[in-house]
Design an enzyme around this catalytic site. Structure first.
Site, PDB file in Angstrom:
ATOM      1  N   ARG A 189       0.860  -1.199   0.000  1.00 39.62           N
ATOM      2  CA  ARG A 189       0.000   0.000   0.000  1.00 39.62           C
ATOM      3  C   ARG A 189       0.890   1.242   0.000  1.00 39.62           C
ATOM      4  O   ARG A 189       1.812   1.353   0.798  1.00 39.62           O
ATOM      5  CB  ARG A 189      -0.900  -0.013   1.244  1.00 39.62           C
ATOM      6  N   GLU A 198     -11.901   4.552  -4.430  1.00 41.56           N
ATOM      7  CA  GLU A 198     -12.079   3.113  -4.226  1.00 41.56           C
ATOM      8  C   GLU A 198     -12.507   2.414  -5.512  1.00 41.56           C
ATOM      9  O   GLU A 198     -13.428   2.851  -6.202  1.00 41.56           O
ATOM     10  CB  GLU A 198     -13.131   2.858  -3.143  1.00 41.56           C
ATOM     11  N   ARG A 201      -0.829  -5.274   4.754  1.00 46.69           N
ATOM     12  CA  ARG A 201      -0.149  -4.875   3.526  1.00 46.69           C
ATOM     13  C   ARG A 201       1.107  -4.084   3.905  1.00 46.69           C
ATOM     14  O   ARG A 201       1.081  -3.290   4.853  1.00 46.69           O
ATOM     15  CB  ARG A 201      -1.050  -3.993   2.657  1.00 46.69           C
TER      16      ARG A 201
END
Length: 266
Positions: free
Chosen positions: A96, A104, A146
């Site tokens: 990320r 999104e 992540r």
């Protein structure tokens, strides 16, 4: 020579000692006088070495730069505008981007947000299939496990480029704030330049008036009965007892329905 020996024997012990010492002294002086001069070697020249300036210490006001650790890996896939998958030692991990946020694209409970597809496509064009450098700030992973990283392709700072071109918001969360000011400035510039997310909304062009259907261009006649609730084509078996002509528009206005048996125009 005999007289000298007799003279020497006749001396006292102290006298003999003085004579011997005097003889050695005389021989030493003679030896020095007749010996050749010794060759002297000049001392080696001293090399001049430039004096290096002393490094400034933290007490003198210069703060040490923060060094961020990094690793070079291959990006195997762009997931969305701010997330990628990389391969490390034969395994795939999600990364990320730190400090930015794009619309999104794959949210489990939200529809695809405006400009999400464009942000994904731009991110993909920058990193997918390429060797990238992952730079860590403070945190290792986020709550979704992540990796949190700044991402570079060569000299291109991908996180910053997404904000600069208007594909992402600046969105930093402590303690990972090494580039916070840079991202804020880039977002302000993108806003001022009306790029990407900040572009003015364009109105959809007005739709052209639909051409009337062929039946609407001319008056269409259908038929109803005295007791029925449907309108029919001419010759429908339902018209055996009564057959009253009426325009299609009037029949619809009065609430008549099309007959399923003869399928009149609707």
């Amino acid at each position: 020579m005999k007289k000298a020996l007799d003279w020497f024997k006749g001396l006292s012990i102290l006298g003999k000692a003085l004579v011997i010492i005097g003889a050695f002294f005389a021989l030493s002086v003679f030896a020095v006088a007749v010996s050749p001069p010794e060759e002297t070697t000049p001392p080696p020249k001293k090399e001049t070495v430039a004096e290096q300036p002393a490094e400034k210490t933290e007490e003198e006001g210069e703060k040490p730069k923060k060094e961020l650790s990094y690793e070079i890996v291959t990006c195997v896939r762009a997931v969305d505008g701010d997330t990628i998958e990389v391969e490390i030692d034969g395994k795939t991990y999600k990364v990320r981007y730190i400090g930015i946020d794009t619309p999104e694209l794959h949210h489990p409970s939200k529809p695809v947000e405006e400009y999400a597809q464009e942000a994904y496509e731009f991110n993909k064009s920058l990193v997918e299939g390429k060797e990238v450098r992952l730079v860590k700030d403070i945190s290792e992973v986020d709550k979704y496990n992540r990796f949190l990283r700044y991402v570079y392709v060569g000299d291109l700072f991908v996180n910053a480029e997404l904000v600069k071109q208007g594909y992402a918001h600046a969105s930093t969360y402590p303690p990972d704030v090494a580039h916070e000011d840079e991202f804020r400035e880039l977002e302000t510039q993108a806003r001022n330049d009306l790029l990407g997310l900040w572009a003015p909304e364009t109105e959809e062009p007005p739709k052209a008036a639909e051409e009337p259907k062929e039946e609407e261009k001319k008056e269409v006649t259908v038929y109803i009965t005295n007791t029925g609730e449907c309108y029919h084509r001419s010759g429908c078996s339902s018209l055996s007892k009564s057959c009253i002509p009426i325009s299609l528009n009037d029949a619809k206005a009065k609430g008549y329905r099309p007959c399923k048996r003869c399928n009149p125009p609707q």
